[in-house]
Motif scaffolding. Structure first.
Motif, PDB file in Angstrom:
ATOM      1  N   VAL A 236       0.933  -1.300   0.167  1.00 21.75           N
ATOM      2  CA  VAL A 236       0.006  -0.019  -0.045  1.00 21.75           C
ATOM      3  C   VAL A 236       0.947   1.064   0.060  1.00 21.75           C
ATOM      4  O   VAL A 236       0.468   2.291  -0.819  1.00 21.75           O
ATOM      5  CB  VAL A 236      -0.907   0.099   1.295  1.00 21.75           C
ATOM      6  CG1 VAL A 236      -1.665   1.263   1.266  1.00 21.75           C
ATOM      7  CG2 VAL A 236      -1.895  -1.306   0.965  1.00 21.75           C
ATOM      8  N   LEU A 237       1.888   1.136   0.756  1.00 20.39           N
ATOM      9  CA  LEU A 237       2.670   2.571   0.910  1.00 20.39           C
ATOM     10  C   LEU A 237       3.516   2.745  -0.389  1.00 20.39           C
ATOM     11  O   LEU A 237       3.635   3.570  -0.696  1.00 20.39           O
ATOM     12  CB  LEU A 237       3.741   2.475   2.065  1.00 20.39           C
ATOM     13  CG  LEU A 237       2.893   3.112   3.346  1.00 20.39           C
ATOM     14  CD1 LEU A 237       1.882   2.420   3.960  1.00 20.39           C
ATOM     15  CD2 LEU A 237       3.942   3.449   4.523  1.00 20.39           C
ATOM     16  N   GLY A 238       3.692   1.470  -0.822  1.00 19.04           N
ATOM     17  CA  GLY A 238       4.518   1.434  -2.389  1.00 19.04           C
ATOM     18  C   GLY A 238       3.704   2.133  -3.519  1.00 19.04           C
ATOM     19  O   GLY A 238       4.341   2.765  -4.365  1.00 19.04           O
ATOM     20  N   ALA A 239       2.520   1.854  -3.096  1.00 18.22           N
ATOM     21  CA  ALA A 239       1.562   2.291  -4.226  1.00 18.22           C
ATOM     22  C   ALA A 239       1.407   4.026  -4.066  1.00 18.22           C
ATOM     23  O   ALA A 239       0.804   4.546  -4.867  1.00 18.22           O
ATOM     24  CB  ALA A 239       0.370   1.769  -4.306  1.00 18.22           C
ATOM     25  N   VAL A 240       1.663   4.530  -2.866  1.00 15.28           N
ATOM     26  CA  VAL A 240       1.542   6.154  -2.602  1.00 15.28           C
ATOM     27  C   VAL A 240       2.857   6.580  -2.117  1.00 15.28           C
ATOM     28  O   VAL A 240       3.263   6.402  -1.038  1.00 15.28           O
ATOM     29  CB  VAL A 240       0.366   6.185  -1.502  1.00 15.28           C
ATOM     30  CG1 VAL A 240      -0.043   7.480  -1.219  1.00 15.28           C
ATOM     31  CG2 VAL A 240      -0.859   5.267  -1.754  1.00 15.28           C
ATOM     32  N   PRO A 241       3.543   7.172  -2.969  1.00 14.36           N
ATOM     33  CA  PRO A 241       4.640   7.795  -2.751  1.00 14.36           C
ATOM     34  C   PRO A 241       4.544   8.646  -1.673  1.00 14.36           C
ATOM     35  O   PRO A 241       3.833   9.486  -1.571  1.00 14.36           O
ATOM     36  CB  PRO A 241       5.081   8.337  -4.122  1.00 14.36           C
ATOM     37  CG  PRO A 241       4.396   7.883  -4.963  1.00 14.36           C
ATOM     38  CD  PRO A 241       3.111   7.274  -4.656  1.00 14.36           C
ATOM     39  N   GLY A 242       5.648   8.848  -0.903  1.00 15.03           N
ATOM     40  CA  GLY A 242       5.638   9.632   0.232  1.00 15.03           C
ATOM     41  C   GLY A 242       4.862   9.316   1.391  1.00 15.03           C
ATOM     42  O   GLY A 242       4.679  10.078   2.577  1.00 15.03           O
ATOM     43  N   SER A 243       3.979   8.354   1.231  1.00 12.63           N
ATOM     44  CA  SER A 243       2.640   7.964   2.279  1.00 12.63           C
ATOM     45  C   SER A 243       3.791   7.455   3.585  1.00 12.63           C
ATOM     46  O   SER A 243       4.834   7.013   3.418  1.00 12.63           O
ATOM     47  CB  SER A 243       1.808   6.975   1.950  1.00 12.63           C
ATOM     48  OG  SER A 243       2.509   5.865   1.534  1.00 12.63           O
ATOM     49  N   ARG A 244       3.036   7.575   4.703  1.00 14.92           N
ATOM     50  CA  ARG A 244       3.664   7.166   5.932  1.00 14.92           C
ATOM     51  C   ARG A 244       2.569   5.974   6.514  1.00 14.92           C
ATOM     52  O   ARG A 244       1.391   6.105   6.307  1.00 14.92           O
ATOM     53  CB  ARG A 244       4.012   8.011   7.016  1.00 14.92           C
ATOM     54  CG  ARG A 244       4.952   8.895   6.392  1.00 14.92           C
ATOM     55  CD  ARG A 244       5.349  10.188   7.394  1.00 14.92           C
ATOM     56  NE  ARG A 244       6.323   9.347   8.538  1.00 14.92           N
ATOM     57  CZ  ARG A 244       7.447   9.008   8.597  1.00 14.92           C
ATOM     58  NH1 ARG A 244       7.946   9.316   7.334  1.00 14.92           N
ATOM     59  NH2 ARG A 244       8.025   8.462   9.482  1.00 14.92           N
ATOM     60  N   LEU A 245       3.124   5.400   7.526  1.00  9.01           N
ATOM     61  CA  LEU A 245       2.194   4.403   8.388  1.00  9.01           C
ATOM     62  C   LEU A 245       2.245   4.709   9.728  1.00  9.01           C
ATOM     63  O   LEU A 245       3.427   4.859  10.365  1.00  9.01           O
ATOM     64  CB  LEU A 245       2.786   3.013   8.022  1.00  9.01           C
ATOM     65  CG  LEU A 245       1.861   1.843   8.697  1.00  9.01           C
ATOM     66  CD1 LEU A 245       0.586   1.590   8.437  1.00  9.01           C
ATOM     67  CD2 LEU A 245       2.654   0.369   8.325  1.00  9.01           C
ATOM     68  N   LEU A 246       1.244   4.655  10.608  1.00 10.46           N
ATOM     69  CA  LEU A 246       1.256   4.998  11.993  1.00 10.46           C
ATOM     70  C   LEU A 246       0.533   3.804  12.542  1.00 10.46           C
ATOM     71  O   LEU A 246      -0.496   3.443  12.457  1.00 10.46           O
ATOM     72  CB  LEU A 246       0.321   6.585  12.155  1.00 10.46           C
ATOM     73  CG  LEU A 246       0.172   6.458  13.724  1.00 10.46           C
ATOM     74  CD1 LEU A 246       1.412   6.616  14.367  1.00 10.46           C
ATOM     75  CD2 LEU A 246      -0.830   7.946  13.809  1.00 10.46           C
ATOM     76  N   LEU A 247       1.507   3.331  13.434  1.00 17.88           N
ATOM     77  CA  LEU A 247       0.737   2.197  14.212  1.00 17.88           C
ATOM     78  C   LEU A 247       0.738   2.676  15.858  1.00 17.88           C
ATOM     79  O   LEU A 247       1.721   3.289  16.167  1.00 17.88           O
ATOM     80  CB  LEU A 247       1.618   0.889  14.343  1.00 17.88           C
ATOM     81  CG  LEU A 247       2.040   0.372  12.747  1.00 17.88           C
ATOM     82  CD1 LEU A 247       2.899  -0.946  13.195  1.00 17.88           C
ATOM     83  CD2 LEU A 247       0.804  -0.033  12.089  1.00 17.88           C
TER      84      LEU A 247
END
Length: 636
Positions: free
Chosen positions: A456-467
């Protein structure tokens, strides 16, 4: 004329006469005789201790404790007095008087700081009250007093695990195992409370499998195994169902107890350890608050070790409340039969603190499981599983020993938290990058989930993941989590980890999330509802097992079934499409709370009427001798 003072010999004679009277059961006489001896010579510790024994025989707990303490003031090493004081502490603890028990334990420690039983038992008492930091100190002290006993580091590990100090808990369990290699409860708790909570569910399941192989007669180990199986992505639903059925085969069903006809009211019993601020508590409150009291009488059987503010609210809605922590399974089954319960409802399944052995004893004519577990119990005496058509779609009946009751909307109702902060503006609008997030517990995180989220993050450049979840407060657990994403090909620098927080602050954390990503095969339940309430849409994969479809049901309630993906590619595409349309996502965010508020998920009255209708069908089938069967309910 003043009588001459009593001699020590005469006083001892009175004391001995008192002992003889006590042995004959003449306790009032014994109290008077020993009391006269003490009044003449108050510095004899054994006399005080025996005075305490007599008061104990008379049922005067406070007086006995004071007498024992008086003896210890004179001789802190007098074992009979210390034993008596600790006995009184345990007596009041079992009676539910935790405050007095604590006072007695602390008095014993003050009189003799090296009293191991007082130190260790006070730790147990405080941990039961969720005063874990104090308990940790006491368990450590007990370990120093008794360094060869595995129980002290084991108790320490349990308290540390409950505080999410997982690395320290693992060390404590390791110390216990060094003293008692192979100890089953230590290995089991390490598996469920450390390995699983660090996102190592496969390792946890392997360890539980090994322990069960050696101790197959311990039900709690089977419960842990069956529950952990739900998290394992490599297991099939038929395999999980068979494992439950194999366990249940140990308990053949018995005859239904005879109860009076439900006229004018049907008596419903709810059984759970989780009548508190727990998903079960949040799902049950709308039902208890809306039951038709002209037709139903509600008894709650509470195996709740740590009652809280939610417990008080639930108690206010119940017609009768029975604390069951002091009742063994047979005693509780007998109590339920004596109460004339028509339909008994399990709200725990194979989770910690369950009372499934009570259901195995056929405590009520009709028995159902609901809301506290993720599918079949495997128990022949469990007649029904309360679900819905999305949670248990067509074709899933064969995976349940119970008949499936398909509710017309969702399988649970929900009352949103009253202290939830307002929905925050879309973070994407001001940050310039998308933030995906998950606030689910770490046992739901596995290598397959990490790999899909990395896509998912690879498909959206610059995106981040918050856990965000309490386990991430532990440094070792946080490092393992980042390493999991690193192995999945996602730069750990793009992953933000947050730990636990007070519930309002935890909910406010959704203000940093644009789109929530649902884990699998164990999806979000209450977590998904909270995300939606905070304006954050959830993308889910669904699946074939019960626990994989919580979000499917909750999204349908909110009219968002289009966020259920057909497969991994669809999951990536849906998540990426949401953040690719900031205006549309912002509009969805603003209206999501109102949409959920108007949905069946939050209509406690509607759900409760349907549940009562389901109870009616269950009872009609029982009276007609028809036995269990799946059925669906609908609203006209």
């Amino acid at each position: 004329m003043t009588p001459p003072p009593m001699t020590p010999h005469e006083a001892d004679g009175l004391h001995r006469q008192g002992l003889v009277a006590a042995q004959a059961g003449r306790f009032d006489e014994a109290l008077e005789l020993i009391g006269r001896a003490i009044a003449a010579y108050p510095s004899v510790p054994v006399w005080w201790a025996n005075y305490g024994l007599v008061m104990e025989s008379l049922g005067d707990v406070a007086g006995a404790a004071n007498a024992y303490a008086g003896a210890l003031n004179l001789d802190p090493s007098l074992e009979m007095a210390m034993d008596g004081l600790l006995t009184m502490a345990e007596a009041v603890r079992r009676a539910g008087d935790s405050a007095r028990a604590e006072a007695f334990f602390r008095r014993a420690i003050a009189l003799n700081p090296k009293t191991l039983a007082a130190v260790a038992n006070l730790g147990v008492l405080l941990r039961a009250q969720a005063r874990r930091a104090e308990a940790v100190t006491l368990y450590g002290r007990a370990g120093r007093l008794d360094p060869a006993n595995w129980a002290h580091p084991y108790n320490l590990g349990n308290a540390l695990a409950e505080m999410n100090r997982l690395g320290e808990a693992d060390d404590a369990y390791g110390a216990a195992l060094a003293l008692a290699p192979g100890r089953a409860e230590v290995r089991a708790n390490r598996a469920t409370r450390v390995l699983a909570m660090q996102g190592r569910a496969d390792e946890a399941l392997a360890e539980i499998d090994a322990v069960v192989a050696q101790h197959g007669n311990v039900d709690s180990l089977h419960a842990s195994r069956l529950y952990l199986m739900q998290y394992a992505p490599g297991l099939t639903m038929p395999a999980i169902a068979q494992a439950h059925a194999d366990w249940g085969a140990r308990y053949p069903d018995g005859p239904a107890p005879a109860v009076a006809a439900p006229a004018p009211k049907m008596r419903i019993g709810y059984v759970s350890p989780d009548f508190r601020a727990h998903p079960v508590g949040f799902f049950l409150e709308p039902v208890l608050a809306n039951h038709d009291r002209t037709a139903f009488e509600v008894v709650c059987y509470a195996n709740t070790a740590n009652p809280d503010w939610k417990t008080e609210r639930l108690m206010a809605h119940a017609d009768h409340w029975v604390w069951t922590t002091g009742l063994d399974d047979e005693a509780l089954a007998q109590r339920i039969r004596a109460d004339g319960i028509h339909i008994l409802v399990d709200l725990a399944g194979h989770t910690f603190g369950n009372r499934l052995p009570v259901f195995a004893r056929r405590a009520a004519p009709v028995q159902a499981t609901w809301a506290g577990y993720v599918g079949t119990t495997g128990l022949p005496a469990m007649d029904y599983l309360i679900s819905d058509s999305r949670q248990s779609p067509s074709g899933s009946d064969g995976w349940c020993i119970e008949g499936i009751v398909r509710m017309p909307d969702a399988y649970v109702p929900w009352a949103p938290p009253e202290d939830a902060p307002p929905v925050a503006p879309l973070p994407l609008a001001t940050r310039g990058h998308a933030t995906f997030g998950s606030f689910n517990a770490l046992p739901k995180l596995n290598a397959e989930v990490a790999a899909l989220w990395a896509r998912v993050l690879g498909a959206v450049p610059g995106s981040r993941l918050l856990l965000r979840t309490p386990g991430l407060d532990d440094a070792g657990t946080a490092a393992r989590t980042l390493a999991l994403f690193d192995r999945a090909g996602l730069d750990p620098a793009r992953v933000d980890l947050r730990g636990g927080a007070p519930h309002r602050d935890f909910l406010a954390g959704y203000g940093e999330v644009d789109v929530a990503l649902d884990p699998f095969p164990y999806s979000g339940g209450l977590t998904t509802l909270e995300a939606l309430w905070m304006g954050v849409p959830v993308v889910t994969l669904g699946g074939d097992r019960f626990c994989a479809r919580h979000s499917v049901t909750h999204l349908a309630s909110a009219g968002l079934s289009d966020l259920v993906a057909e497969g991994p590619d669809g999951y990536v595409a849906k998540a990426a499409a949401l953040v690719a349309d900031p205006a549309g996502l912002a509009a969805l965010r603003c209206g999501l709370r109102d949409r959920l508020a108007a949905s069946p998920a939050l209509n406690g009255v509607r759900f409760t009427r349907a549940l009562e209708a389901a109870f009616g069908v269950m009872w009609q089938r029982f009276q007609a001798g028809q036995g269990r069967a799946s059925f669906s309910l609908s609203f006209d």
